[in-house]
Design a protein around this motif. Structure first.
Motif, mmCIF file in Angstrom:
data_model
loop_
_atom_site.group_PDB
_atom_site.id
_atom_site.type_symbol
_atom_site.label_atom_id
_atom_site.label_comp_id
_atom_site.label_asym_id
_atom_site.label_seq_id
_atom_site.Cartn_x
_atom_site.Cartn_y
_atom_site.Cartn_z
ATOM 1 N N ALA A 60 52.684 39.448 100.593
ATOM 2 C CA ALA A 60 52.968 38.194 99.894
ATOM 3 C C ALA A 60 51.996 37.087 100.291
ATOM 4 O O ALA A 60 51.787 36.144 99.543
ATOM 5 C CB ALA A 60 54.402 37.750 100.161
ATOM 6 N N ARG A 140 58.919 42.502 96.340
ATOM 7 C CA ARG A 140 59.381 41.682 97.466
ATOM 8 C C ARG A 140 59.922 42.588 98.558
ATOM 9 O O ARG A 140 60.707 43.494 98.282
ATOM 10 C CB ARG A 140 60.458 40.697 97.032
ATOM 11 C CG ARG A 140 61.043 39.868 98.184
ATOM 12 C CD ARG A 140 61.973 38.791 97.702
ATOM 13 N NE ARG A 140 61.274 37.807 96.883
ATOM 14 C CZ ARG A 140 61.866 36.744 96.353
ATOM 15 N NH1 ARG A 140 63.158 36.542 96.548
ATOM 16 N NH2 ARG A 140 61.166 35.902 95.620
ATOM 17 N N GLN A 247 69.063 40.802 93.727
ATOM 18 C CA GLN A 247 68.881 40.032 94.953
ATOM 19 C C GLN A 247 70.040 40.262 95.922
ATOM 20 O O GLN A 247 69.827 40.543 97.110
ATOM 21 C CB GLN A 247 68.761 38.544 94.622
ATOM 22 C CG GLN A 247 68.590 37.627 95.833
ATOM 23 C CD GLN A 247 67.205 37.683 96.429
ATOM 24 O OE1 GLN A 247 66.278 38.173 95.802
ATOM 25 N NE2 GLN A 247 67.065 37.199 97.654
#
Length: 323
Positions: A60, A140, A247
């Protein structure tokens, strides 16, 4: 490499998994051992390669990196050859042989779209041992999963190792590249050695490393054969979750003590998790009691790990051996 560890050795290793650069004094403080005992037991584990310390970049914070996981179907009699070849590549982070012995999972940190295209459009198609593959871009990575300690520490001991609160992403400096390269070779390099390689002072190297770790630019890691810690059933879970539940599902899975890695991905499944359990009964219990109640999951593919050729960027000394 050791073939077995006693309980004290295992607990020392557990602290070093949670805090890879912990001083011998700090390890002793957490476990109630003398510093001399920790040195006498831990130093030989690094010397003989049972433990290895390294660092892993966070994609990231490196815009040029393309992080992908590939599930590669191979000819069974060539599977070890493929795994070894992938492990030798500098851009692979882990390489595992899965399932029925005809599939490899490899995570790559590729240097940009051109390297990705070369791998997918040239290298893999040209390899006659490869039948097919599916590609999953890592969208992610959830860091809570990196707190795995094999259940060898009490909650009170684990709490003494809680890392400092994350900070904002730091601006890159020229010395970062040298620091990261040195730590990739030996994650417990002294600050004097880090300073020498980076052309700076030991104090500056120490402060900068702290900034990089707290800013989550890099993750310090300790590599060890998990079977030595009592984990004899490892598996990758390829989970399909409803987008609105992704999430929450990822955070729940990543926060479980048996989970070592969790990432949201593209591809047929949208969540990848690596689980390390004591045995098959414990793996079954995890699927039933942890994954089962999560209402946002619509599908799951559980693939056991048969062997590991590379992990956290470090090639296993016996790539064909068991994990």
């Amino acid at each position: 490499m050791r073939q077995a560890l006693d309980e004290t050795d295992r607990r020392i290793v557990a602290v070093l998994l949670a805090s890879p650069r912990a001083s011998w004094r700090e390890v002793g403080r957490v476990l109630g051992l003398s510093e001399r005992t920790v040195v006498r037991r831990a130093a030989p584990l690094y010397a003989d390669g049972t433990l290895r310390a390294t660092v892993v970049r966070n994609p990231a914070y490196f815009p040029g990196l393309v992080p992908i996981a590939l599930r590669i179907r191979c000819r069974p009699h060539r599977i070890r050859q493929v795994a070894r070849a992938l492990a030798r590549r500098a851009d692979t982070v882990w390489v595992d042989i899965l399932g029925g012995g005809d599939e490899v999972c490899a995570v790559f940190f590729l240097d940009g779209p051109e390297a990705r295209n070369a791998l997918l459009l040239r290298d893999l198609p040209a390899t006659d041992a490869v039948h097919s593959w599916t590609a999953h871009t890592l969208l992610r990575v959830f860091p809570t999963a990196f707190r795995w300690t094999a259940g060898l520490l009490s909650p009170e001991e684990a709490d003494r190792l809680v890392p400092a609160a994350p900070t904002a992403r730091p601006e890159p400096l020229d010395l970062d590249r040298a620091l990261i390269a040195t730590l990739a070779e030996d994650g417990r390099s002294t600050y004097t050695e880090l300073a020498r390689r980076a052309g700076t002072t030991a104090l500056t190297a120490r402060r900068r490393l702290d900034v990089l770790v707290r800013g989550q630019v890099v993750r310090l890691a300790t590599e060890v054969d998990l079977a030595l810690l009592g984990a004899h059933a490892e598996a990758l879970l390829w989970i399909t979750a409803q987008p609105g539940a992704l999430q929450e599902t990822a955070e729940t899975v990543a926060g479980h003590p048996q989970v070592r890695f969790t990432a949201a991905t593209t591809g047929p499944a949208n969540l990848l998790a690596a689980v390390a359990a004591a045995d098959l009964d414990a793996l079954y219990a995890f699927l039933v009691t942890v994954i089962g109640p999560l209402g946002g999951i619509t599908g799951i593919d559980t693939t056991p790990l048969l062997a590991t050729a590379k992990r956290t960027g470090l090639t296993r000394r016996s790539p064909g051996g068991g994990p």
